[in-house]
Design a protein around this motif. Structure first.
Motif, short mmCIF file in Angstrom:
data_model
loop_
_atom_site.label_atom_id
_atom_site.label_comp_id
_atom_site.label_asym_id
_atom_site.label_seq_id
_atom_site.Cartn_x
_atom_site.Cartn_y
_atom_site.Cartn_z
N LEU A 193 -20.32 -19.03 -4.36
CA LEU A 193 -19.29 -19.99 -3.94
C LEU A 193 -18.17 -19.98 -4.95
O LEU A 193 -18.43 -20.03 -6.16
CB LEU A 193 -19.88 -21.41 -3.83
CG LEU A 193 -18.88 -22.53 -3.52
CD1 LEU A 193 -18.35 -22.40 -2.10
CD2 LEU A 193 -19.51 -23.90 -3.74
N ALA A 241 -15.26 -22.33 -6.08
CA ALA A 241 -14.80 -23.71 -5.94
C ALA A 241 -14.40 -24.23 -7.31
O ALA A 241 -15.05 -23.91 -8.32
CB ALA A 241 -15.90 -24.60 -5.34
N LEU A 293 -23.76 -20.97 0.53
CA LEU A 293 -22.90 -22.06 0.07
C LEU A 293 -21.53 -21.94 0.71
O LEU A 293 -21.00 -20.83 0.87
CB LEU A 293 -22.77 -22.03 -1.45
CG LEU A 293 -24.02 -22.40 -2.25
CD1 LEU A 293 -23.83 -22.04 -3.72
CD2 LEU A 293 -24.33 -23.89 -2.10
N GLN A 296 -17.57 -24.13 1.01
CA GLN A 296 -16.68 -25.26 0.76
C GLN A 296 -15.64 -25.32 1.86
O GLN A 296 -14.94 -24.34 2.14
CB GLN A 296 -15.98 -25.15 -0.60
CG GLN A 296 -15.13 -26.38 -0.92
CD GLN A 296 -14.46 -26.30 -2.28
OE1 GLN A 296 -13.95 -25.24 -2.67
NE2 GLN A 296 -14.45 -27.40 -3.01
N LYS A 307 -15.25 -30.58 0.66
CA LYS A 307 -16.68 -30.86 0.77
C LYS A 307 -17.48 -29.55 0.75
O LYS A 307 -17.03 -28.54 1.28
CB LYS A 307 -16.97 -31.63 2.05
CG LYS A 307 -16.36 -33.03 2.07
CD LYS A 307 -16.68 -33.75 3.37
CE LYS A 307 -16.06 -35.15 3.39
NZ LYS A 307 -16.34 -35.86 4.66
N VAL A 308 -18.65 -29.62 0.13
CA VAL A 308 -19.48 -28.44 -0.07
C VAL A 308 -20.78 -28.61 0.73
O VAL A 308 -21.36 -29.69 0.76
CB VAL A 308 -19.79 -28.21 -1.56
CG1 VAL A 308 -20.71 -27.00 -1.74
CG2 VAL A 308 -18.49 -28.00 -2.33
N TYR A 309 -21.21 -27.51 1.34
CA TYR A 309 -22.41 -27.53 2.16
C TYR A 309 -23.32 -26.37 1.77
O TYR A 309 -22.86 -25.32 1.30
CB TYR A 309 -22.05 -27.39 3.64
CG TYR A 309 -21.16 -28.51 4.14
CD1 TYR A 309 -21.71 -29.64 4.74
CD2 TYR A 309 -19.77 -28.44 4.00
CE1 TYR A 309 -20.89 -30.67 5.20
CE2 TYR A 309 -18.95 -29.46 4.44
CZ TYR A 309 -19.52 -30.58 5.04
OH TYR A 309 -18.72 -31.60 5.48
N GLN A 369 -25.03 -31.39 3.27
CA GLN A 369 -23.90 -31.52 2.36
C GLN A 369 -24.43 -31.74 0.94
O GLN A 369 -25.46 -32.40 0.74
CB GLN A 369 -23.00 -32.69 2.76
CG GLN A 369 -21.72 -32.78 1.92
CD GLN A 369 -20.83 -33.94 2.34
OE1 GLN A 369 -21.04 -34.54 3.38
NE2 GLN A 369 -19.85 -34.27 1.51
#
Length: 618
Positions: A112, A114, A177, A179, A184-186, A201
């Motif tokens: 990810l 981010a 992963l 964003q 918001k990150v999932y 989440q």
């Protein structure tokens, strides 16, 4: 794929084109570092598996690729690689050994980007570290948290378990992963033939990095069951070779999420990495946690035929020009069912949101673009296979493994030299003058007895060409190569007009010199073959299957059976060679979906136009 149900992990490496060659007639021609083409399997230094040491099984492998663009570079992570690969052009890849690596090795990793950081986690059944880096090119990593908080309501991995309502299996295994645009990150995960794919989440607390290391991640809300397999409806989700196993429950695994426009594309792999039919499917939604709808054009990533087979469990990403790419796992299965490699295919989205992955001629040379591709623009070089069923001779051989097996386009058969010594040769007669543009040398691991890494695990050879079989010129000299190449791809600086190609051995780290295929690409002069006559295409009594028949084309090397939702969207391909029947039972269809089918032929001169199309009504 990396299955939680058996905790099976396979050591791999990603493979993108790397070894490229000069065709200067003078001796000492070297690998061309500026080539812009590649051929699957990707040419990276795949690592020797160490998990089957106690069983005496040794092989190079790679699987479950996660490719991410961070800064001006690309990073490739995969199962059990003890590190990762770095590239600035998606063609040439260099292995990076991390300076801080708390894992014995990553398995089916998730990535990810981010908060200006690159995050990395591996599959887990118990709390493990989450890493991040702002300098991955030099292998510098830090802990975001040394131990992620336990997955809420997950049962322990240390005991036999039966899931009760409201509980989860140990995990997250095979995580992904994502964003969203709102920050918001999932996380998505799951690898099982019993349990579904989940999503939830998470809070990475990117805005409060002063939080203590152990407080930088929290689960938000409850995990949601997002999708399951339905092999009774979706033919391609059935297990086995060509989906012929109707009794074994298929596996769902390899979660990956992309957003395109206002739609979310949750990708998954099925039905199992041990066969040619391993594929990527997709469900779509207008929310990152669903509800999700099955895409009728599934599977999106599918390659059951040809030299490279299988395209499941990978990643989808954009390059610096905005082009979309899909990586996947292809099946070798010579030494072990889970012996695999990595592939890379162009992908994208139509204006109406349909996702596609182009595997047509996906194991022939492709050209890496240096611009944004136009709609319909192909990366296929047009370099055709010149080595199929051509006469081969060798300086030595072991009975049962003669040189003729290097031209059958089968990675599970191989030439075995009598000794792994410098000077062993393997020669192909192309049958007449041909223009040669690239060569791929694919090795086989036969009783290799190697595990992990070692300084002598390098691949060294020389490629030579000749017009008469007596006078030879150097096409490429890799005699001083310092990397291992299980699937060495050599792009020539300039085309060579030759009839004979000779491999001259220098060194390979395996115990034996074994080559599965010596694949030569270029073209023969003349027009392409005519279009084949499509005789019939009919849905079987079981609408998940269709039987397609066409007339053979004289001189053809093979055929592509192509199908899709529309005549201008024949994104699915099943490649067949001319020594196979010209009738195919296609077992990858979904009930209730209307398809269009056509066939094309190819030979050493090019590709035919398409046959007529036939509609397969639901």
């Amino acid at each position: 794929m990396a299955r939680m149900t058996t905790l099976l992990r396979s050591r791999l490496t990603c493979a993108l084109p790397l070894a490229l060659a000069s065709i200067a007639p003078a001796a000492g021609a070297a690998v061309n570092p500026h080539g812009r083409t590649w051929a699957n399997p990707m040419d990276v230094d795949y690592r020797y598996n160490f998990e089957q040491m106690n069983q005496g099984i040794s092989y190079r492998t790679g699987a479950d690729p996660a490719v991410v663009r961070y800064g001006d570079a690309y990073y490739l992570f995969q199962t059990l690689a003890d590190g990762y690969w770095h590239s600035t052009d998606l063609v040439h890849w260099n292995f990076v050994t991390p300076d801080k690596w708390p894992f014995d090795s990553e398995v089916a990793p998730a990535t990810l980007v981010a908060g200006a950081k690159l995050f990395l986690m591996r599959s887990t059944t118990d709390p493990e570290p989450l890493l991040y880096s702002t300098d991955p090119a030099h292998g510098h990593w830090k802990f975001w948290t040394r131990l992620m908080p336990p997955l809420p309501n997950a049962v322990s991995s240390s005991t036999e378990y039966r899931i009760k309502p409201g509980q989860l299996p140990p995990g997250p295994w095979d995580p992904g992963l994502f964003q969203d645009n709102d920050g918001k990150v999932y996380m998505y995960w799951g690898s099982s033939n019993v349990y579904p794919m989940y999503g939830q989440q998470i809070d990475l607390k990117l805005g409060d990095e002063t939080e203590g290391e152990g407080k930088r991640l929290a689960w938000l809300g409850a995990a949601k069951s997002l999708l399951r397999l339905h092999p009774d409806q979706h033919g391609w989700e059935r297990f086995g070779r060509d989906h012929t196993d109707e009794t074994t429950k298929p596996f769902i695994e390899g979660a990956w999420m992309n957003r395109h426009g206002d739609r979310y594309y949750l990708q998954y792999a099925a039905p199992g990495t041990e066969y040619n039919a391993y594929a990527t499917g997709v469900y779509t939604s207008d929310h990152p946690l669903g509800p999700f709808t099955y895409a009728p054009y599934n599977p999106v990533g599918y390659k059951p035929g040809g030299f490279v087979q299988g395209a499941g469990h990978g990643s989808t990403f954009e390059d610096a020009y905005g082009n979309v790419w899909n990586t996947g796992t292809n099946w070798i299965g010579l030494n072990w069912n889970f012996e695999r490699r990595i592939d890379l295919y162009p992908a994208g989205f139509h204006d109406d949101g349909q996702m596609w992955v182009d595997t047509r001629f996906g194991d022939f040379p492709q050209r890496m673009p240096d611009h944004k591709l136009k709609p319909g623009e192909s990366t296929f070089t047009g370099w055709m296979l010149l080595s199929w069923h051509k006469h081969a001779t060798a300086s030595s051989q072991v009975p049962g493994h003669g040189p003729g097996q290097v031209t059958d386009e089968n990675p599970r058969s191989f030439w075995l030299a009598a000794a792994n010594t410098p000077g062993q040769t393997l020669t192909l007669d192309l049958g007449g003058p041909r223009t040669v543009d690239a060569i791929q040398v694919s090795y086989a691991d036969y009783q290799s007895d190697r595990y992990g890494d070692a300084p002598d695990l390098v691949t060294q050879f020389v490629l030579e060409g000749s017009s008469d079989g007596s006078h030879w010129q150097t096409l490429a000299d890799l005699s001083h190569e310092t990397r291992d190449h299980a699937n060495a791809y050599v792009e020539l600086d300039a085309p060579a007009r030759i009839r004979y190609v000779r491999y001259v051995h220098r060194h390979v780290g395996a115990r034996h010199l074994a080559i599965s295929d010596l694949r030569v690409f270029g073209h023969e002069d003349g027009p392409p073959p005519p279009a084949p006559v499509l005789v019939s295409a009919t849905r079987d009594k079981d609408p998940r299957n269709a039987t397609i028949t066409w007339k053979p084309v004289p001189g053809a090397v093979g055929y592509n059976v192509r199908w899709g939702l529309r005549a201008d969207r024949l994104h699915e391909t099943y490649q067949r060679f001319a020594d196979q029947p010209t009738t195919l039972q296609l077992r990858a269809l979904s009930k209730g979906v209307r398809y269009v089918v056509a066939v094309e032929a190819f030979d050493e001169r090019g590709v035919s136009t398409l046959s007529r199309t036939i509609t397969l009504d639901p």
